[in-house]
Design an enzyme around this catalytic site. Sequence first.
Site, PDB file in Angstrom:
ATOM      1  N   GLY A 197       0.824  -1.211   0.000  1.00 36.79           N
ATOM      2  CA  GLY A 197       0.000   0.000   0.000  1.00 36.79           C
ATOM      3  C   GLY A 197       0.858   1.262   0.000  1.00 36.79           C
TER       4      GLY A 197
ATOM      5  N   SER B 237      -6.779   5.539  13.071  1.00 37.59           N
ATOM      6  CA  SER B 237      -7.158   6.564  12.095  1.00 37.59           C
ATOM      7  C   SER B 237      -7.997   7.678  12.712  1.00 37.59           C
ATOM      8  CB  SER B 237      -7.984   5.895  10.986  1.00 37.59           C
ATOM      9  OG  SER B 237      -8.645   6.860  10.199  1.00 37.59           O
TER      10      SER B 237
ATOM     11  N   GLU C  33     -10.478   8.737  11.400  1.00 35.91           N
ATOM     12  CA  GLU C  33     -11.875   8.363  11.144  1.00 35.91           C
ATOM     13  C   GLU C  33     -12.554   7.873  12.417  1.00 35.91           C
ATOM     14  OE1 GLU C  33     -14.204   8.186   8.368  1.00 35.91           O
ATOM     15  OE2 GLU C  33     -12.862   9.827   7.841  1.00 35.91           O
TER      16      GLU C  33
ATOM     17  N   TYR D 174     -15.807   1.379   8.423  1.00 37.45           N
ATOM     18  CA  TYR D 174     -14.343   1.485   8.522  1.00 37.45           C
ATOM     19  C   TYR D 174     -13.940   2.114   9.861  1.00 37.45           C
ATOM     20  CZ  TYR D 174      -9.639   3.369   7.769  1.00 37.45           C
ATOM     21  OH  TYR D 174      -8.304   3.701   7.912  1.00 37.45           O
TER      22      TYR D 174
ATOM     23  N   THR E 157      -8.006  13.097  -3.013  1.00 39.79           N
ATOM     24  CA  THR E 157      -6.866  13.923  -3.482  1.00 39.79           C
ATOM     25  C   THR E 157      -6.286  13.381  -4.782  1.00 39.79           C
ATOM     26  OG1 THR E 157      -5.380  12.610  -2.105  1.00 39.79           O
ATOM     27  CG2 THR E 157      -6.198  14.701  -1.170  1.00 39.79           C
TER      28      THR E 157
HETATM   29  P1  NAP Z   1      -3.705   1.412   1.302  1.00 38.89           P
HETATM   30  O1  NAP Z   1      -2.836   2.109   0.305  1.00 38.89           O
HETATM   31  O2  NAP Z   1      -5.136   1.152   0.996  1.00 38.89           O
HETATM   32  O3  NAP Z   1      -2.990   0.012   1.637  1.00 38.89           O
HETATM   33  C1  NAP Z   1      -3.653  -1.007   2.337  1.00 38.89           C
HETATM   34  C2  NAP Z   1      -2.789  -2.249   2.348  1.00 38.89           C
HETATM   35  O4  NAP Z   1      -3.506  -3.308   3.002  1.00 38.89           O
HETATM   36  C3  NAP Z   1      -2.443  -2.793   0.942  1.00 38.89           C
HETATM   37  O5  NAP Z   1      -1.124  -3.290   0.965  1.00 38.89           O
HETATM   38  C4  NAP Z   1      -3.442  -3.924   0.777  1.00 38.89           C
HETATM   39  O6  NAP Z   1      -3.035  -4.906  -0.140  1.00 38.89           O
HETATM   40  C5  NAP Z   1      -3.439  -4.476   2.203  1.00 38.89           C
HETATM   41  N1  NAP Z   1      -4.565  -5.349   2.485  1.00 38.89           N
HETATM   42  C6  NAP Z   1      -5.875  -5.169   2.183  1.00 38.89           C
HETATM   43  N2  NAP Z   1      -6.606  -6.226   2.587  1.00 38.89           N
HETATM   44  C7  NAP Z   1      -5.733  -7.105   3.148  1.00 38.89           C
HETATM   45  C8  NAP Z   1      -5.866  -8.392   3.721  1.00 38.89           C
HETATM   46  N3  NAP Z   1      -7.058  -9.020   3.789  1.00 38.89           N
HETATM   47  N4  NAP Z   1      -4.764  -9.005   4.212  1.00 38.89           N
HETATM   48  C9  NAP Z   1      -3.552  -8.399   4.122  1.00 38.89           C
HETATM   49  N5  NAP Z   1      -3.359  -7.195   3.579  1.00 38.89           N
HETATM   50  C10 NAP Z   1      -4.443  -6.550   3.094  1.00 38.89           C
HETATM   51  O7  NAP Z   1      -3.663   2.179   2.709  1.00 38.89           O
HETATM   52  P2  NAP Z   1      -2.635   3.289   3.231  1.00 38.89           P
HETATM   53  O8  NAP Z   1      -3.132   4.622   2.841  1.00 38.89           O
HETATM   54  O9  NAP Z   1      -1.260   2.864   2.898  1.00 38.89           O
HETATM   55  O10 NAP Z   1      -2.874   3.176   4.806  1.00 38.89           O
HETATM   56  C11 NAP Z   1      -2.123   2.263   5.613  1.00 38.89           C
HETATM   57  C12 NAP Z   1      -2.906   1.961   6.878  1.00 38.89           C
HETATM   58  O11 NAP Z   1      -3.126   3.162   7.596  1.00 38.89           O
HETATM   59  C13 NAP Z   1      -4.286   1.354   6.665  1.00 38.89           C
HETATM   60  O12 NAP Z   1      -4.538   0.484   7.748  1.00 38.89           O
HETATM   61  C14 NAP Z   1      -5.216   2.533   6.736  1.00 38.89           C
HETATM   62  O13 NAP Z   1      -6.502   2.113   7.121  1.00 38.89           O
HETATM   63  C15 NAP Z   1      -4.531   3.371   7.782  1.00 38.89           C
HETATM   64  N6  NAP Z   1      -4.708   4.813   7.704  1.00 38.89           N
HETATM   65  C16 NAP Z   1      -4.502   5.477   6.532  1.00 38.89           C
HETATM   66  C17 NAP Z   1      -4.606   6.852   6.496  1.00 38.89           C
HETATM   67  C18 NAP Z   1      -4.343   7.637   5.240  1.00 38.89           C
HETATM   68  O14 NAP Z   1      -4.738   8.815   5.168  1.00 38.89           O
HETATM   69  N7  NAP Z   1      -3.650   7.075   4.254  1.00 38.89           N
HETATM   70  C19 NAP Z   1      -4.935   7.562   7.678  1.00 38.89           C
HETATM   71  C20 NAP Z   1      -5.123   6.843   8.855  1.00 38.89           C
HETATM   72  C21 NAP Z   1      -4.996   5.473   8.869  1.00 38.89           C
HETATM   73  P3  NAP Z   1      -3.265  -4.704  -1.760  1.00 38.89           P
HETATM   74  O15 NAP Z   1      -2.128  -3.806  -2.211  1.00 38.89           O
HETATM   75  O16 NAP Z   1      -3.181  -6.090  -2.276  1.00 38.89           O
HETATM   76  O17 NAP Z   1      -4.606  -4.055  -1.921  1.00 38.89           O
HETATM   77  O1  F7E Z   2     -12.406  11.260   1.240  1.00 39.28           O
HETATM   78  C1  F7E Z   2     -15.022  13.603   0.102  1.00 39.28           C
HETATM   79  C2  F7E Z   2     -15.446  12.472   1.009  1.00 39.28           C
HETATM   80  O2  F7E Z   2     -11.937   8.961   0.427  1.00 39.28           O
HETATM   81  C3  F7E Z   2     -12.108  12.545   1.783  1.00 39.28           C
HETATM   82  C4  F7E Z   2      -8.585   7.002   4.199  1.00 39.28           C
HETATM   83  O3  F7E Z   2      -7.194   6.959   3.998  1.00 39.28           O
HETATM   84  O4  F7E Z   2      -8.431   9.055   5.422  1.00 39.28           O
HETATM   85  C5  F7E Z   2      -9.045   8.448   4.305  1.00 39.28           C
HETATM   86  O5  F7E Z   2     -10.455   8.475   4.438  1.00 39.28           O
HETATM   87  C6  F7E Z   2     -13.350  13.420   1.721  1.00 39.28           C
HETATM   88  C7  F7E Z   2     -14.628  12.784   2.259  1.00 39.28           C
HETATM   89  O6  F7E Z   2     -10.665   9.912   2.437  1.00 39.28           O
HETATM   90  C8  F7E Z   2     -15.284  12.438  -3.307  1.00 39.28           C
HETATM   91  O7  F7E Z   2     -16.856  12.496   1.218  1.00 39.28           O
HETATM   92  C9  F7E Z   2     -15.921  14.174  -2.170  1.00 39.28           C
HETATM   93  O8  F7E Z   2     -15.306  13.702   3.056  1.00 39.28           O
HETATM   94  O9  F7E Z   2     -10.151  10.736   0.201  1.00 39.28           O
HETATM   95  P1  F7E Z   2     -11.260  10.179   0.985  1.00 39.28           P
HETATM   96  P2  F7E Z   2     -11.344   9.670   3.855  1.00 39.28           P
HETATM   97  O10 F7E Z   2     -12.722   9.175   3.745  1.00 39.28           O
HETATM   98  O11 F7E Z   2     -11.131  10.912   4.648  1.00 39.28           O
HETATM   99  C10 F7E Z   2      -8.719   8.430   6.691  1.00 39.28           C
HETATM  100  C11 F7E Z   2      -7.959   9.180   7.753  1.00 39.28           C
HETATM  101  C12 F7E Z   2      -8.479   6.986   6.677  1.00 39.28           C
HETATM  102  O12 F7E Z   2      -8.110   6.387   7.694  1.00 39.28           O
HETATM  103  C13 F7E Z   2      -8.926   6.233   5.477  1.00 39.28           C
HETATM  104  O13 F7E Z   2      -8.276   4.961   5.400  1.00 39.28           O
HETATM  105  O14 F7E Z   2     -13.614  13.709   0.349  1.00 39.28           O
HETATM  106  N1  F7E Z   2     -15.243  13.348  -1.317  1.00 39.28           N
HETATM  107  N2  F7E Z   2     -15.973  13.629  -3.379  1.00 39.28           N
HETATM  108  C14 F7E Z   2     -14.830  12.270  -2.008  1.00 39.28           C
HETATM  109  N3  F7E Z   2     -14.121  11.194  -1.610  1.00 39.28           N
HETATM  110  C15 F7E Z   2     -13.828  10.258  -2.555  1.00 39.28           C
HETATM  111  N4  F7E Z   2     -13.083   9.180  -2.202  1.00 39.28           N
HETATM  112  N5  F7E Z   2     -14.272  10.384  -3.848  1.00 39.28           N
HETATM  113  C16 F7E Z   2     -15.008  11.456  -4.267  1.00 39.28           C
HETATM  114  O15 F7E Z   2     -15.405  11.546  -5.451  1.00 39.28           O
END
Ligand code: NAP
Ligand code: F7E
Length: 337
Positions: A12, A131, A133, A154, A195
């Site tokens: 990821g 998160s 969230e 989630y 984004t």
């Molecule tokens: P991501 O790009 O969606 O990566 C998720 C990873 O989890 C991928 O490697 C995916 O594999 C793997 N995965 C999904 N289902 C799985 C399963 N059943 N068993 C093992 N691995 C599995 O997420 P990210 O943005 O890097 O985020 C990393 C972590 O931080 C996640 O837990 C996310 O929920 C959390 N988080 C993210 C954010 C953010 O803003 N990015 C903020 C707060 C928390 P594939 O590549 O095969 O799909």
């Molecule tokens: O949405 C609005 C949507 O899907 C951000 C994950 O990494 O961060 C992420 O979750 C906002 C929301 O991220 C579209 O309604 C409008 O308010 O980019 P997002 P998220 O839901 O904030 C948290 C911290 C995590 O932990 C999660 O794993 O944008 N929005 N229009 C849209 N969002 C999407 N995806 N697509 C649209 O067209």
Amino acid sequence: MSKSALITGVTGQDGSYLAELLLAKGYTVHGLVRRSSSFNTERIDHIYQGPQEANRSLVLHHADLSDGVALVNLLRDLQPDEVYNLGAQSHVRVSFDAPLYTGDVTGLGALRLLEAVRASGISTRVYQASSSEMFGAAPPPQNESTPFHPRSPYGCAKVFGYWSTVNYREAYGMFAVNGILFNHESPRRGETFVTRKITRAVARIQAGLQDRLYLGNLDAVRDWGYAPEYVDAMWRMLQRDEPDDYVVATGEPATVRQFVETAFAHAGLEWAEYVRYDPKYERPSEVDALIGDASKAHDLLGWKASVKVEELARIMVDADIQHVSDQLAGATVRIDR
Ligand code: NAP
Ligand code: F7E
């Protein structure tokens, strides 16, 4: 002796940056990869080391967060110094369509990993990717003391993972920490998060490959940071003397509309000509505003975000323009695009 780490979710966005960071620090990095019918290692192809290479420092293992026995076997065999649980079904909108699957992988998966550490009898430090969230409807600014009010399957699953981590720390004395990370993005962000959806569309519109961008709620407020800086905070949490939980954020709010404006303007485009509303992208229950207070991470980890939202948007637009240009030229696309 160099340290070793296991990263779930190594394919990821965050997993790929964390693997780079740990390799640069001299770690042996083990990555958990789930089986896919097509290649799912694009983000780590540039650091991949084949099974025939001698003295590998990056080793990939097939397993899945839904398979507790595989996790026990892996941990018992590897006995890593550190485990980073980044694997998850991480898309909030998708979690409404697949709530049970999300609960299983994102919530129970965290518990399976903690229990696998306990069952294999090893001493390892565990990072849980919690998160913002989890805060959901709780008004900003949010910090480590803010009560959780998740607004999606989630978010609920992450709350379960959070408390499981705290419980294993309290019940078994495990060095287990929660990083409560606010949104963080990069050119490696999945294409359906807002984004990257925007910056990819900007690049494609500029190249004449797309003429519309359909979005949902433009009024949502997020605190967007830069992913490579956030994985450094994860590592810092596991180097402390005592386990604890930390908010990681920039503290700077922006609406989705502001991100759109900045991204389109950077490419010399007027956003209102191209962006259209589609209710399909609304969520059954929305998180209106997330703005983090990362004072604790600053004071105790010495961590502070340096890239803020406007620079982030520019970095992502530039990378997507380069990506489209490479694709049109038929060039091999670089991972650090
Ligand atoms: P991501 O790009 O969606 O990566 C998720 C990873 O989890 C991928 O490697 C995916 O594999 C793997 N995965 C999904 N289902 C799985 C399963 N059943 N068993 C093992 N691995 C599995 O997420 P990210 O943005 O890097 O985020 C990393 C972590 O931080 C996640 O837990 C996310 O929920 C959390 N988080 C993210 C954010 C953010 O803003 N990015 C903020 C707060 C928390 P594939 O590549 O095969 O799909
Ligand atoms: O949405 C609005 C949507 O899907 C951000 C994950 O990494 O961060 C992420 O979750 C906002 C929301 O991220 C579209 O309604 C409008 O308010 O980019 P997002 P998220 O839901 O904030 C948290 C911290 C995590 O932990 C999660 O794993 O944008 N929005 N229009 C849209 N969002 C999407 N995806 N697509 C649209 O067209």
